[in-house]
Each structure stands twice: as structure tokens, then as C-alpha cells.
Scaffold this motif. Sequence first.
Motif, PDB file in Angstrom:
ATOM      1  N   ARG A   1      -3.975  28.103 -20.156  1.00  0.00           N
ATOM      2  CA  ARG A   1      -3.526  26.764 -20.144  1.00  0.00           C
ATOM      3  C   ARG A   1      -2.140  26.729 -19.798  1.00  0.00           C
ATOM      4  NH1 ARG A   1      -6.325  22.877 -22.623  1.00  0.00           N
ATOM      5  NH2 ARG A   1      -4.233  21.729 -23.337  1.00  0.00           N
ATOM      6  N   ILE A   2      -1.172  27.749 -20.161  1.00  0.00           N
ATOM      7  CA  ILE A   2       0.106  27.961 -19.671  1.00  0.00           C
ATOM      8  C   ILE A   2       0.141  27.645 -18.285  1.00  0.00           C
ATOM      9  CG2 ILE A   2       2.165  29.359 -19.714  1.00  0.00           C
ATOM     10  CD1 ILE A   2       1.369  29.940 -22.516  1.00  0.00           C
ATOM     11  N   LEU A   3      -0.579  28.641 -17.613  1.00  0.00           N
ATOM     12  CA  LEU A   3      -0.563  28.807 -16.279  1.00  0.00           C
ATOM     13  C   LEU A   3      -0.933  27.530 -15.296  1.00  0.00           C
ATOM     14  CD1 LEU A   3      -1.252  32.637 -15.986  1.00  0.00           C
ATOM     15  CD2 LEU A   3       0.785  31.696 -15.480  1.00  0.00           C
ATOM     16  N   MET A   4      -2.009  27.021 -15.783  1.00  0.00           N
ATOM     17  CA  MET A   4      -2.822  26.091 -14.976  1.00  0.00           C
ATOM     18  C   MET A   4      -1.539  24.906 -14.737  1.00  0.00           C
ATOM     19  SD  MET A   4      -6.554  25.781 -16.785  1.00  0.00           S
ATOM     20  CE  MET A   4      -6.823  24.352 -15.610  1.00  0.00           C
ATOM     21  N   PRO A   5      -1.712  24.097 -13.464  1.00  0.00           N
ATOM     22  CA  PRO A   5      -0.647  22.952 -13.200  1.00  0.00           C
ATOM     23  C   PRO A   5      -0.911  21.974 -14.328  1.00  0.00           C
ATOM     24  CG  PRO A   5      -1.776  23.837 -11.314  1.00  0.00           C
ATOM     25  CD  PRO A   5      -2.535  24.502 -12.406  1.00  0.00           C
ATOM     26  N   LYS A   6       0.173  21.291 -14.504  1.00  0.00           N
ATOM     27  CA  LYS A   6       0.038  20.104 -15.825  1.00  0.00           C
ATOM     28  C   LYS A   6       0.073  18.836 -15.178  1.00  0.00           C
ATOM     29  CE  LYS A   6       0.404  23.598 -18.693  1.00  0.00           C
ATOM     30  NZ  LYS A   6       0.674  24.595 -17.640  1.00  0.00           N
ATOM     31  N   TYR A   7       0.426  18.548 -13.803  1.00  0.00           N
ATOM     32  CA  TYR A   7       0.497  17.329 -13.093  1.00  0.00           C
ATOM     33  C   TYR A   7       1.249  16.341 -13.922  1.00  0.00           C
ATOM     34  CZ  TYR A   7      -3.406  19.563 -10.706  1.00  0.00           C
ATOM     35  OH  TYR A   7      -4.317  20.708 -10.197  1.00  0.00           O
ATOM     36  N   THR A   8       2.207  16.897 -14.167  1.00  0.00           N
ATOM     37  CA  THR A   8       3.129  15.612 -15.077  1.00  0.00           C
ATOM     38  C   THR A   8       4.149  15.037 -14.225  1.00  0.00           C
ATOM     39  OG1 THR A   8       4.942  17.459 -15.204  1.00  0.00           O
ATOM     40  CG2 THR A   8       3.546  17.506 -17.092  1.00  0.00           C
ATOM     41  N   THR A   9       4.321  15.261 -12.983  1.00  0.00           N
ATOM     42  CA  THR A   9       4.966  14.245 -12.061  1.00  0.00           C
ATOM     43  C   THR A   9       4.304  14.392 -10.835  1.00  0.00           C
ATOM     44  OG1 THR A   9       6.623  16.103 -11.725  1.00  0.00           O
ATOM     45  CG2 THR A   9       7.149  14.560 -13.470  1.00  0.00           C
ATOM     46  N   GLY A  10       4.761  13.619  -9.946  1.00  0.00           N
ATOM     47  CA  GLY A  10       4.155  13.531  -8.626  1.00  0.00           C
ATOM     48  C   GLY A  10       2.850  13.183  -8.406  1.00  0.00           C
ATOM     49  N   ILE A  11       1.838  14.284  -8.168  1.00  0.00           N
ATOM     50  CA  ILE A  11       0.504  14.044  -8.171  1.00  0.00           C
ATOM     51  C   ILE A  11      -0.116  14.141  -9.462  1.00  0.00           C
ATOM     52  CG2 ILE A  11      -1.852  14.622  -6.969  1.00  0.00           C
ATOM     53  CD1 ILE A  11      -0.139  16.074  -4.683  1.00  0.00           C
ATOM     54  N   VAL A  12       0.182  13.176 -10.378  1.00  0.00           N
ATOM     55  CA  VAL A  12      -0.237  13.303 -11.752  1.00  0.00           C
ATOM     56  C   VAL A  12      -2.092  13.042 -11.838  1.00  0.00           C
ATOM     57  CG1 VAL A  12       2.051  12.228 -12.640  1.00  0.00           C
ATOM     58  CG2 VAL A  12       0.028  10.748 -12.159  1.00  0.00           C
ATOM     59  N   GLU A  13      -2.497  12.691 -10.913  1.00  0.00           N
ATOM     60  CA  GLU A  13      -3.881  12.364 -10.998  1.00  0.00           C
ATOM     61  C   GLU A  13      -4.587  13.440 -11.383  1.00  0.00           C
ATOM     62  OE1 GLU A  13      -1.862  11.533  -8.528  1.00  0.00           O
ATOM     63  OE2 GLU A  13      -2.793   9.932  -7.253  1.00  0.00           O
ATOM     64  N   GLY A  14      -4.088  14.954 -11.179  1.00  0.00           N
ATOM     65  CA  GLY A  14      -4.735  16.014 -11.691  1.00  0.00           C
ATOM     66  C   GLY A  14      -4.996  16.132 -13.209  1.00  0.00           C
ATOM     67  N   ALA A  15      -4.374  15.393 -13.803  1.00  0.00           N
ATOM     68  CA  ALA A  15      -4.565  15.395 -15.261  1.00  0.00           C
ATOM     69  C   ALA A  15      -5.414  14.359 -16.096  1.00  0.00           C
ATOM     70  CB  ALA A  15      -3.225  15.130 -15.888  1.00  0.00           C
ATOM     71  N   LEU A  16      -5.971  13.626 -14.982  1.00  0.00           N
ATOM     72  CA  LEU A  16      -7.015  12.457 -15.454  1.00  0.00           C
ATOM     73  C   LEU A  16      -8.238  12.801 -16.144  1.00  0.00           C
ATOM     74  CD1 LEU A  16      -6.993  10.064 -12.227  1.00  0.00           C
ATOM     75  CD2 LEU A  16      -6.397   9.431 -14.810  1.00  0.00           C
ATOM     76  N   ILE A  17      -8.926  13.888 -15.533  1.00  0.00           N
ATOM     77  CA  ILE A  17     -10.398  14.200 -15.952  1.00  0.00           C
ATOM     78  C   ILE A  17     -10.260  14.644 -17.684  1.00  0.00           C
ATOM     79  CG2 ILE A  17     -11.897  16.002 -16.032  1.00  0.00           C
ATOM     80  CD1 ILE A  17     -12.313  13.753 -14.041  1.00  0.00           C
ATOM     81  N   GLU A  18      -9.106  15.243 -18.058  1.00  0.00           N
ATOM     82  CA  GLU A  18      -9.199  16.117 -19.312  1.00  0.00           C
ATOM     83  C   GLU A  18      -8.631  15.087 -20.505  1.00  0.00           C
ATOM     84  OE1 GLU A  18      -6.637  19.550 -22.003  1.00  0.00           O
ATOM     85  OE2 GLU A  18      -5.873  18.964 -19.823  1.00  0.00           O
TER      86      GLU A  18
END
Length: 352
Positions: A23-40
Motif C-alpha cells: 500500500r505504501i509503494l503503490m501510486p496514490k493518484y492524489t494530484t494530476g491523474i487522480v482518476e487512478g484512485a476512483l475504483i477503490e
Amino acid sequence: MKKFFSITLTFVIAFGGLGLGQRILMPKYTTGIVEGALIEEYYHEDTPHDVIIIGDCEVYENISPITLWEEYGITSFIRGSAQQLIWQSYYLLEETLKYEKPEVVIFSVLAMKYDQPQNEAYNRMTLDGMRPSVQKFKSIRASMLPEEDMISYVFPILRYHSRWSELSREDFAEALKRERRFHNGYYMRADIKPVETIPEGRVLPNYDFGENAYKYLDMMVELCKENDIELLLIKAPSLYPFWYDQWEEQMVDYANRHDIKYINFLELIEETGIDFSVDTYDAGLHLNVTGAEKLSIYLGNFLQDRYGLKDWRNDRDLSEIWEEKCEFYHGMKTRQYKELEKYGYLKSIKGE
């Protein structure tokens, strides 16, 4: 017995540490391409939804579940992600039915243009956010490019281990508790970039949707029928990627043959009230928040008229939950307007 307990405890600690490290290493998508955090974010929901919406950016940037609630009392969630391929949509829907059974499923048909796996980065923005499940495994298998391997999707730490040198304080904080950024799957943008020109579609060698895309659409239709769920196919009012007449003919024909409702919102711009001089933030590719609200008002009215969806606003428990969602939504909208007034752009989106 003590030895068994000791071994078990060791395994628990080891797997716990592996999970935290991942969980620490995976990208968080907090800025820029934030869409990567949608599914969770879906997994944090505590109440069911009458409408589940699946698809790519044509749903998660164009439909506002908060507006559907405020105007009609419709409970909904968007299980969307960037360039979500139709088999990914199918397996997300199949997984969703393990948690709840909606009255209506809405699917964005733009995904029909893709018949084969496309891009690892986009795959990751859908698949990494899914919880471990049979559906995730099947979606990975259907999505992988030839040069990819299953193990790095099952254990993303193998893909992202080199991020150690890039880690920030945010990576550690977000590994323990993810900050909410979306609104039941809707990605808000309040900025405006009007449409100035509408690009023409390039000539394609073949306009037919592929066999693989049709296979998964057939599976989606069957899954909804088996679960007594109404399926609504939509084409969002995004001006591009270009939607060809030949594609439209195929979707109209498919919907007619399967007795499914299909709506092309490109043909309802006037009825929805969308004004591309003020209702888009990227010149017509996506709607901004005012455009999404206009589309959602039209969509909500259609959903209630056609499917008789219940208005839940008089339900005390649900109203309390959705009141908090509405406060978060309007608070973010106010903050974005203030940023635009002060800086001329959304500073928070850029992570500044």
C-alpha cells in the motif's frame, strides 16, 4: 501448540507487513491523474444504490450522483475509471453484484471501440484498485498485454518496488487512510475551457465493433437479465473522441434486437441545456460540474419516469448519509470556484 501459534503469528505479521508495504509503494493518484484512485472508493460505501453506473471518463466526469440525489432522491454510484475497457466494466459489475443488487445499471458504450487490451497504465488505474476476487483475476487475465505478467497485478509490490526512492510523507499517510476525493465516483471539475472547434473524425479502415467487445456486451446483458436488473446504454454528450454514424447505427440496432434502452446524449444537447461555451473544462472532451449537473437532471427525470425508481429523501437514515455527501460535494465546489477566482486555475488539481 506453542510452535504452531508462533508459526501462525509469524505468517500473519509477514503478510501484514507485505500488505502495508504494498500500500505504501503503490501510486496514490492524489494530484494530476487522480482518476487512478476512483475504483477503490466504492469499497467504503455502507449503503446500497438503486443505480450503478459503469464505464470510462464519459460517466465519471459527466454524471453527478449528488445531483441525482438532490433532485430525485436516487441513490447511485459510478464505478468508472480511465479508459475502462468493456471486459473490465463487466467484471466490475459482476463484482458489484456480490455487494448489492441495483435496480438499474448504466453502461457507457464508448468502450465498444476497443476490442483488445490497450495500455498497462490504464489497466492499472482500474485493476489495482479492485479488491482481491475471482472477478479481479478474470479482469486481469482479459486485460493483460503480451509483455505483462499476472503476478505483478496480483502482487503490485512487484511492479512498484522501485518507488522506494520516490516516496513522500503522503505515501505513508495515504497507505493508512485514503483521503476521499470523489463524489460517489464522480470526478468534479469547476473550471471552464469552452469549445472553439469540433474535430472531425479520421477515416477508419473498419467501423465494425469487434467480436470481443460484443461478447462482453452480450455477457453484460445476460448478467442483468439473470439478476432482474434494467440495463441502460448511453453515449455521453462528449464531443470527442469522435462518435461515428456507423457506431451509432450498430448501437441502435443492438439495443433494438435485445429490447434495451439506448440514449445518445449527443442528440439531446438542447434538451439537456448543455452549453459548450460554459459547461466543459477541456473544450468538449468532458463536462465540468455545471454540465454534469444539467445532464444528471435530465437523466434522473428519465430514470424515474421509465423505471419508477424510489425517491429516498424521506428516509431518515439515508438522508443523513447523503446530507454529509452533499456537504462534501458543495464544499469542494465552493473551494474550486474560490481557487479559480484567486489563481485562474485549479491549483489543488495540479498539486501545488
